[in-house]
Design an enzyme around this catalytic site. Structure first.
Site, short mmCIF file in Angstrom:
data_model
loop_
_atom_site.label_atom_id
_atom_site.label_comp_id
_atom_site.label_asym_id
_atom_site.label_seq_id
_atom_site.Cartn_x
_atom_site.Cartn_y
_atom_site.Cartn_z
N GLN A 1 10.30 -5.14 2.47
CA GLN A 1 9.25 -4.50 3.26
C GLN A 1 8.67 -5.50 4.25
O GLN A 1 8.04 -6.48 3.86
CB GLN A 1 8.14 -4.01 2.32
CG GLN A 1 7.00 -3.31 3.02
CD GLN A 1 5.80 -3.15 2.10
OE1 GLN A 1 5.33 -4.11 1.51
NE2 GLN A 1 5.30 -1.93 1.99
N GLY A 2 8.89 -5.27 5.54
CA GLY A 2 8.41 -6.19 6.56
C GLY A 2 7.19 -5.63 7.26
O GLY A 2 7.29 -5.10 8.38
N SER B 1 3.64 -7.39 6.67
CA SER B 1 2.72 -8.51 6.93
C SER B 1 3.33 -9.52 7.89
O SER B 1 4.54 -9.74 7.90
CB SER B 1 2.38 -9.22 5.63
OG SER B 1 1.93 -8.31 4.68
N SER C 1 8.91 -9.87 0.21
CA SER C 1 9.54 -10.03 -1.09
C SER C 1 11.01 -9.64 -1.00
O SER C 1 11.35 -8.62 -0.38
CB SER C 1 8.86 -9.14 -2.14
OG SER C 1 7.50 -9.49 -2.24
N GLU D 1 2.02 3.40 -3.17
CA GLU D 1 1.91 2.19 -3.97
C GLU D 1 0.59 2.17 -4.74
O GLU D 1 0.52 1.72 -5.88
CB GLU D 1 2.00 0.98 -3.06
CG GLU D 1 2.00 -0.34 -3.80
CD GLU D 1 2.02 -1.51 -2.84
OE1 GLU D 1 1.94 -2.63 -3.33
OE2 GLU D 1 2.10 -1.30 -1.62
N SER E 1 -5.77 -6.30 -0.68
CA SER E 1 -6.54 -7.17 -1.59
C SER E 1 -7.67 -6.38 -2.25
O SER E 1 -8.04 -5.29 -1.80
CB SER E 1 -7.13 -8.34 -0.82
OG SER E 1 -8.22 -7.89 -0.04
C1 LIG Z 1 3.40 -11.69 -4.25
C2 LIG Z 1 3.23 -11.06 -2.91
C3 LIG Z 1 4.23 -10.26 -2.40
C4 LIG Z 1 4.10 -9.69 -1.14
N1 LIG Z 1 5.13 -8.94 -0.66
C5 LIG Z 1 5.04 -8.43 0.58
C6 LIG Z 1 6.13 -7.70 1.13
O1 LIG Z 1 7.17 -7.52 0.48
N2 LIG Z 1 6.02 -7.24 2.38
C7 LIG Z 1 4.89 -7.40 3.12
O2 LIG Z 1 4.86 -6.92 4.23
N3 LIG Z 1 3.83 -8.09 2.63
C8 LIG Z 1 3.89 -8.61 1.38
N4 LIG Z 1 2.83 -9.33 0.88
C9 LIG Z 1 1.69 -9.60 1.75
C10 LIG Z 1 0.43 -8.84 1.40
O3 LIG Z 1 0.51 -7.51 1.82
C11 LIG Z 1 -0.72 -9.60 2.07
O4 LIG Z 1 -0.81 -10.83 1.41
C12 LIG Z 1 -2.03 -8.88 1.98
O5 LIG Z 1 -2.04 -7.75 2.80
C13 LIG Z 1 -3.19 -9.82 2.37
O6 LIG Z 1 -2.98 -10.45 3.58
P1 LIG Z 1 -3.09 -12.04 3.72
O7 LIG Z 1 -2.32 -12.65 2.63
O8 LIG Z 1 -2.75 -12.39 5.10
O9 LIG Z 1 -4.61 -12.37 3.44
P2 LIG Z 1 -5.81 -12.25 4.47
O10 LIG Z 1 -5.81 -10.89 5.06
O11 LIG Z 1 -5.83 -13.41 5.36
O12 LIG Z 1 -7.04 -12.33 3.45
C14 LIG Z 1 -7.56 -13.58 2.98
C15 LIG Z 1 -8.81 -13.28 2.15
O13 LIG Z 1 -9.75 -12.64 2.98
C16 LIG Z 1 -10.15 -11.40 2.46
N5 LIG Z 1 -10.38 -10.44 3.54
C17 LIG Z 1 -9.57 -10.13 4.57
N6 LIG Z 1 -10.11 -9.16 5.33
C18 LIG Z 1 -11.30 -8.86 4.77
C19 LIG Z 1 -12.33 -7.92 5.05
N7 LIG Z 1 -12.25 -7.08 6.09
N8 LIG Z 1 -13.40 -7.89 4.25
C20 LIG Z 1 -13.48 -8.71 3.17
N9 LIG Z 1 -12.57 -9.59 2.85
C21 LIG Z 1 -11.48 -9.66 3.63
C22 LIG Z 1 -9.00 -10.98 1.57
O14 LIG Z 1 -9.43 -10.09 0.55
C23 LIG Z 1 -8.52 -12.31 1.02
O15 LIG Z 1 -9.31 -12.64 -0.10
C24 LIG Z 1 2.93 -9.90 -0.38
C25 LIG Z 1 1.92 -10.70 -0.90
C26 LIG Z 1 2.05 -11.27 -2.15
C27 LIG Z 1 0.93 -12.13 -2.67
#
Ligand SMILES: Cc1cc2nc3c(=O)[nH]c(=O)nc-3n(C[C@H](O)[C@H](O)[C@H](O)COP(=O)(O)OP(=O)(O)OC[C@H]3O[C@@H](n4cnc5c(N)ncnc54)[C@H](O)[C@@H]3O)c2cc1C
Lengths: 297, 383
Positions: free
Chosen positions: B125-126, B128, B160, B243, B364
């Site tokens: 899944q692409g 992020s 992933s 999901e 999250s």
């Molecule tokens: C194990 C794992 C597998 C994954 N697999 C995939 C995958 O297959 N395909 C894919 O596309 N993505 C995947 N992801 C990505 C996942 O969807 C993102 O990590 C997620 O959407 C959060 O984005 P970020 O990591 O950039 O965190 P950020 O968005 O940068 O967030 C950082 C922190 O800020 C907080 N935050 C952000 N915005 C707000 C807000 N508006 N209000 C309050 N708090 C906020 C968040 O809660 C978090 O605590 C995966 C992630 C993990 C950990």
């Protein structure tokens, strides 16, 4: 397997909610109409538990959650359970036994009271002149008995489960009431030129209230169905429901006070009604930790 | 309202159980995606051949066309039997496939769905990107239309299974200069196409399961767009809501088993005499029961209305945080033995380290609380 209310159950819930809103609003919890008990009896809630009516525990749980949401009298719990297991049509007080004393809630006008000791249900006769006064919960009267009255065991394990289930339903309703009061206020109260519910610090407190209420309500439904199904796991599921419902009611009520700011800690505002009811409910048929740890369900 | 399964459902449960006890592989699933890929594919094929893949998928695409309740029964028995995680097939089975069922053309469905069910096509899944996580609408990876092809440039991250995948559900900006949710498209991207580079990323548990993906003039046929050019946001949301609804049932059963094991262990070691531990374990026991009840309520809602209830994000949030409390309790009971952990171990410490992902991936906990506050309680939108 279907954990959503059916059409009949929906109708019960709607009718109960409508009546409560018009006749037993939460805001009047400390000055209920003197006719309230008569009205509640006429509406059938105090007697709906009797086997003659053929209603299941799931329907009772749904209805008592609505009653609990409007902070219906605490004595309705003991009255409804006594109706089922002793057959009495009279009003029955609620006993909270403690090591040193026995407390009777809503004993005014009752000659009998019902409660649990060591997980078993019993009744006891009340003295004719019961000196009832105020209690923590402004909607309930309290009397303390100097000497422990003779307790008559009901000799029916399901009676204790029944009281615990209905008390859990009350607590679920209380948790809902606090959640709704908080989110309504968060939409209305403005600071920094916007509703306080816009701020995540408040929004997320409200979201956590919604989670606790949904978790407790789900377990309440399952527990009620488990009691209806008559399986050995009913005791575990009802204890889990009571534990989570008490927690949801207390924590949601506390958060609701915080979300209201200073008005939230006043006597004139309503948040303390939920808070005090929630604390009272934790002493009514409390969940046993041992049952939660033991039963693999 | 009742909590009893019908005689047919009970019979179905017995069939699931019998097959699983006879067929669950005795060897453990390897930890890393590369080493696990053959295992994952072989196990998925076995599930398919025996009729256990896509239980509630339409029969014309290789599914069984059974009810969601039967799907839930299967997943419960699957966890009870300690059957292996479906691993690399997770995205195809739980995201890609369901999205295709809801949004794709007949041709797309007929080609892809049976391959997903058979474990022949691994999906990733692409969504992020380095600059677009929680704020998914900030996607920058773009595609320009050139004849009957899309030409893709940019990068995705945290993908992933990208390094073992054959296909990707890829969301890209197809309209130049478009903002936020507009101008995005959901594309079936061939992961073997020229111009794709995959750089795997190790996690703090030592596992190598996700990756960053780079696109350098990658050419994908326009016919691979699902749901129409420019409708990518709508299509992507249908996957995410899935999901948040029913995607994690086997995990929930596992959580319940874990709590029972923790109580046994705390009794065996005498740690149960610590009042704080006993209280937390009792609390978790009640919570895993409630999680199951909440899932049943949601499933009942789906069975009745065809839609998961509004409380799906409540389940997602509660389940993720409960899972982390359970994993934390497990390492607490381990005591100093926690220090013995090394990369490659697959134990309670690995679960604890992996478990941090549960409140980040797929929205999250902070984002889930926003959704609950805004959609369930009607509080004003802050974003
Ligand atoms: C194990 C794992 C597998 C994954 N697999 C995939 C995958 O297959 N395909 C894919 O596309 N993505 C995947 N992801 C990505 C996942 O969807 C993102 O990590 C997620 O959407 C959060 O984005 P970020 O990591 O950039 O965190 P950020 O968005 O940068 O967030 C950082 C922190 O800020 C907080 N935050 C952000 N915005 C707000 C807000 N508006 N209000 C309050 N708090 C906020 C968040 O809660 C978090 O605590 C995966 C992630 C993990 C950990």
């Amino acid at each position: 397997m279907d954990l959503t209310p059916n059409a009949d159950q929906e109708a019960f819930v709607t009718a109960t909610a409508d009546w409560c809103r018009d006749n037993m609003p939460l805001e009047n919890a400390r000055e209920r109409s003197p006719d309230l008990w008569t009205q509640m009896r006429e509406m059938g809630w105090l007697g709906m538990t009797h086997t003659d009516l053929g209603l299941d525990h799931a329907t009772e749980a749904l209805v008592f959650a609505e009653l609990g949401r409007h902070l219906a009298p605490i004595g309705a719990l003991s009255t409804a359970v006594a109706r089922r297991w002793t057959g009495t049509e009279r009003r029955v007080g609620l006993v909270i036994p403690a090591a040193d004393t026995v407390r009777i809630l809503d004993g005014t006008g009752a000659s009998l009271a019902l409660g649990l000791r060591d997980g078993d249900a019993f009744t006891c006769a009340l003295p004719a002149e019961l000196a009832s006064a105020a209690s923590l919960d402004p909607s309930a009267t309290l009397a303390r008995l100097a000497s422990t009255p003779a307790l008559t065991p009901l000799g029916e394990p399901r009676a204790a489960l029944h009281l615990q289930l209905l008390a859990a339903a009350y607590a679920v309703g209380c948790a809902d009431a606090a959640r709704d009061m908080a989110s309504d206020y968060a939409k209305m109260r403005q600071q920094f030129d916007r509703p306080i519910g816009w701020f995540q610090a408040i929004k997320h407190l409200c979201a956590d209230m919604a989670v606790r209420a949904a978790v407790a309500r789900s377990q309440l439904y399952f527990a009620a169905c488990a009691l209806d199904a008559g399986g050995a796991d009913a005791a575990f599921h009802i204890a889990a429901a009571k534990h989570l419902a008490d927690q949801a009611a207390v924590e949601n009520s506390r958060a609701n006070v915080q979300i209201h700011g200073a008005i939230g800690i006043t006597d004139e505002a309503y948040p303390h009604f939920c808070l005090k009811r929630a604390h009272l409910l934790t002493f009514v048929a409390p969940a046993s930790r041992q049952i939660l740890l033991d039963d693999a369900a | 309202m009742d909590c009893n399964f019908s005689p047919e459902e009970q019979q179905f449960r017995a069939q699931c159980r019998d097959w699983l006890y006879a067929n669950v592989p005795s060897e453990k699933r390897p930890l890393n995606a590369i080493e696990a890929i053959d295992f994952d594919k072989a196990w998925q094929r076995r599930l398919f051949d025996a009729g256990w893949a896509g239980i509630n998928w339409p029969a014309e695409y290789g599914g069984r066309g059974l009810s969601i309740v039967q799907q839930v029964i299967w997943l419960e028995e699957y966890a009870h039997a300690h059957a292996p995680w479906i691993g690399a097939n997770f995205v195809g089975i739980n995201h890609g496939g369901p999205t295709l069922i809801l949004n794709a053309s007949e041709e797309q469905k007929a080609w892809h769905l049976p391959r997903i069910l058979k474990g022949e096509a691994i999906w990733c899944q692409g969504f992020s990107e380095p600059g677009a996580g929680s704020d998914l609408a900030g996607i920058k990876t773009h595609a320009r239309v050139d004849g009957d092809e899309l030409v893709i440039n940019g990068s995705k991250i945290w993908t992933s299974f990208a390094h073992v995948a054959d296909w990707q559900e890829l969301v890209v900006r197809t309209e130049e200069g478009s903002q936020r949710h507009k101008g995005l498209s959901w594309v079936i991207c061939d992961m073997h196409a020229p111009g794709i580079t995959v750089r795997p990323i190790a996690k703090m548990s030592g596992q190598v399961e996700f990756a960053q993906v780079f696109y350098d003039d990658v050419r994908i046929p326009l016919a691979n767009v699902v749901g129409g050019l420019g409708n990518g946001w709508k299509v992507a949301m249908s996957t995410l809501s899935f999901e948040r609804g029913t995607g994690f049932i086997a995990d929930q059963v596992k959580q319940s088993q874990e709590v029972s094991e923790l109580i046994e262990r705390a009794r065996a070691t005498g740690m149960i005499r610590d009042d704080r531990i006993a209280e937390q374990l009792a609390q978790m026991r009640a919570e895993v029961a409630a999680l199951q009840a909440m899932t049943y309520r949601n499933i009942s809602e789906v069975a009745r209305t065809g839609q998961p209830g509004a409380e799906a994000s409540v389940i997602r949030l509660f389940s993720a945080e409960l899972g982390q409390r359970i994993e934390r309790m497990a390492v607490l009971l381990l005591g100093e033995a926690m220090l013995d952990f090394r990369y490659g171990d697959d134990n309670a410490v690995a679960d604890y380290l992996r478990g941090f992902a549960a409140t980040i991936a797929g929205g999250s906990s902070q984002i889930q609380r926003d959704i609950i506050g805004e959609r369930l309680l009607g509080l004003p939108k802050s974003r």
